[in-house]
Design an enzyme around this catalytic site. Structure first.
Site, PDB file in Angstrom:
ATOM      1  N   SER A   1      -9.720  -1.400   7.258  1.00  0.00           N
ATOM      2  CA  SER A   1      -9.271  -1.074   5.881  1.00  0.00           C
ATOM      3  C   SER A   1      -8.704  -2.328   5.052  1.00  0.00           C
ATOM      4  O   SER A   1      -8.546  -2.120   3.982  1.00  0.00           O
ATOM      5  CB  SER A   1      -8.123  -0.033   5.849  1.00  0.00           C
ATOM      6  OG  SER A   1      -9.024   1.190   6.438  1.00  0.00           O
TER       7      SER A   1
ATOM      8  N   SER B   1      -9.601   1.014   3.296  1.00  0.00           N
ATOM      9  CA  SER B   1      -8.819   1.895   2.586  1.00  0.00           C
ATOM     10  C   SER B   1      -7.694   1.289   1.673  1.00  0.00           C
ATOM     11  O   SER B   1      -7.170   1.866   0.673  1.00  0.00           O
ATOM     12  CB  SER B   1      -8.232   3.258   3.377  1.00  0.00           C
ATOM     13  OG  SER B   1      -7.216   2.535   4.399  1.00  0.00           O
TER      14      SER B   1
ATOM     15  N   LYS C   1       0.851  -1.226  -0.022  1.00  0.00           N
ATOM     16  CA  LYS C   1      -0.093  -0.036  -0.039  1.00  0.00           C
ATOM     17  C   LYS C   1       0.949   1.161  -0.021  1.00  0.00           C
ATOM     18  O   LYS C   1       2.024   1.278   0.417  1.00  0.00           O
ATOM     19  CB  LYS C   1      -0.857   0.067   1.291  1.00  0.00           C
ATOM     20  CG  LYS C   1      -2.031   0.797   1.272  1.00  0.00           C
ATOM     21  CD  LYS C   1      -2.956   0.599   2.287  1.00  0.00           C
ATOM     22  CE  LYS C   1      -4.018   1.663   2.544  1.00  0.00           C
ATOM     23  NZ  LYS C   1      -4.971   1.335   3.813  1.00  0.00           N
TER      24      LYS C   1
END
Length: 479
Positions: free
Chosen positions: A183, A159, A84
């Site tokens: 997330s 997310s 990420k």
């Protein structure tokens, strides 16, 4: 051994490593196959940021030479991986998915990235996220919209939106997301993935924060365990990390017989659980019961005030970041996120401390309610995947964090919580079950997840939407 791009991209990390060891496959072949999938699907999915596929191919050649010499660097040598974008990579600008943020350029890799490269993992690039990671979707002011490989009209969740899309689409088998309230697990349920938010401190971070964790996102529990074994190695930069220990991450002879398993179907707060999600999780519990587990109902253990206080605490935190931006930069923040965090503008210091105290009460309640159980099963979210353009499951409305009543408690308590697919809606959207455990028992949670994957109905195992370039063209022609 599959010989097409689609076939190689479908293989799990454990399968790839075994094939490398036998000399049946090369990391170069695999990287080429994954690159073909990325090039075919990325224009629509929009999962990646700061990629360098040429560098990945160079690394694959070096890995191939190590395997031929019988000297792999580590357990994931030659396996494609993504991380990420909020996990630092030296020299790669970081903006946390927000167009209003001036990028910082880290000088050193984050602990997660260092552990992956030390073990020979081939980092293809960073995956995108929404503004500051404060949305449960793939909507970003910097990147645009990230879309589901199952159906581009649907959300990925967030997310860890790009990581989820990359995992389901076949951009390699291993991906790392981050999670402060769901997330990692929300993309898990809305994309059918196997994920783990590990115990607090299990995976070292260079920016620890209350409830924050980094963890694996994959297509099987075995692959998630393999990646966790790599990224959980210690790093002195994280002053909250757990002490070094020897852990057996091999998921062998998994069973649930004799385990006491809680079943929670009411979060006690937030949105009402959709009947189709409830039914899928109940069927998952029946599988555990048939395997010899003692399944018992768990009453709600947090309330609306706790969840609202957590939301307000985060709004204040994000307001501090928003207020620090120049006026023109504020205009570039996603409007939904700007409106959301502005509610924290006039919150007093005493009220922030009251919010923090309620968060501690949430933590205490979660540990007390779940301690009697070896595992707790629950939904991940109250609903299945929603339109990709929506920033939240409730569209543009501001309902705070009304959808994370099942996931956020385990961030605050520091307990491990996994997801894997347990059902589908009538229109084919995936539904995940959350499997949580006592703090530090990450392996136990993964073992139960692996057992469920082996014993769920075969029709509940996702047939991953991993396509070859010509299939993308055919779909476009039909559209």
């Amino acid at each position: 051994m599959p010989g097409t791009s689609r076939g190689l991209a479908r293989l799990g990390a454990t399968e790839l490593v075994a094939a490398y060891e036998r000399g049946e496959l090369s990391p170069v072949e695999v990287t080429a196959a994954v690159t073909a999938v990325i090039e075919a699907r990325e224009p629509v999915l929009n999962a990646l940021w700061a990629t360098d596929l040429d560098a990945a191919m160079d690394a694959a050649r070096a890995s191939e030479a190590r395997w031929r010499a019988g000297r792999p660097l580590g357990p994931i040598d030659g396996v494609p991986v993504t991380v990420k974008e909020n996990l630092a990579r030296a020299g790669v600008p970081m903006q946390s998915g927000c167009a209003g943020v001036s990028p910082t350029v880290p000088q050193r890799d984050s602990p997660v990235v260092e552990r992956i490269t030390e073990a020979g993992g081939l980092i293809l690039g960073s995956t995108v996220m929404p503004d500051w990671g404060m949305l449960s979707s793939g909507v970003s002011s910097l990147h645009g919209i990230t879309r589901s490989p199952w159906d581009p009209a649907l959300t990925t969740g967030g997310s860890s939106s790009g990581a989820g899309a990359a995992a389901a689409a076949g951009y390699g088998p291993l991906h790392v997301g981050t999670d402060i309230g769901g997330s990692i697990r929300l993309p898990g349920t809305w994309l059918g993935l196997t994920t783990l938010k590990p115990s607090a401190g299990r995976v070292p971070l260079d920016a620890p924060y209350l409830g924050r964790a980094a963890g694996p996102m994959a297509r099987s529990a075995r692959d998630a365990a393999l990646l966790l074994a790599v990224i959980s190695r210690p790093d002195v930069r994280d002053w909250t990390s757990l002490p070094p220990e020897t852990i057996d991450f091999a998921l062998q002879d998994c069973h649930v017989s004799g385990l006491r398993v809680g079943l929670q179907l009411d979060a006690g707060c937030g949105l009402t659980l959709d009947p189709e999600v409830r039914a899928a999780v109940e069927r998952a519990a029946e599988v555990f019961a048939a395997g010899g587990a003692r399944v018992e109902p768990v009453a709600p253990f947090i309330d609306e005030d706790m969840l609202t206080s957590l939301d307000l605490f985060w709004r204040v935190r994000s307001w501090v970041d928003y207020e620090a931006l120049a006026p023109d930069a504020r205009q570039r923040v996603l409007p939904f996120v700007a409106r959301w965090c502005q509610a924290g503008q006039h919150v007093s210091g005493p009220e922030v401390m009251r919010c923090y105290s309620r968060i501690l009460s949430l933590q205490q309640a979660t540990v007390a309610a779940t301690e009697p159980y070896d595992l707790v099963l629950s939904p991940v979210a109250p609903m299945a995947a929603f339109p990709a353009e929506w920033p939240m499951p409730f569209g543009d409305r501001d309902l705070g964090m009304a959808h994370i009543g099942f996931t956020a408690p385990y961030n605050m308590s520091g307990q491990p919580a996994a997801t894997t697919n347990c059902g589908f809606t009538p229109d084919g959207r995936t539904i995940g079950v959350q499997i949580s455990g006592r703090r530090f028992n990450d392996v136990g949670v993964l073992r139960a997840t692996q057992w469920f994957e082996e014993h769920r109905e075969p029709a509940l195992a996702p047939v991953w939407p991993i396509v070859q370039p010509h299939q993308v063209e055919e779909r476009a022609g039909r559209g």
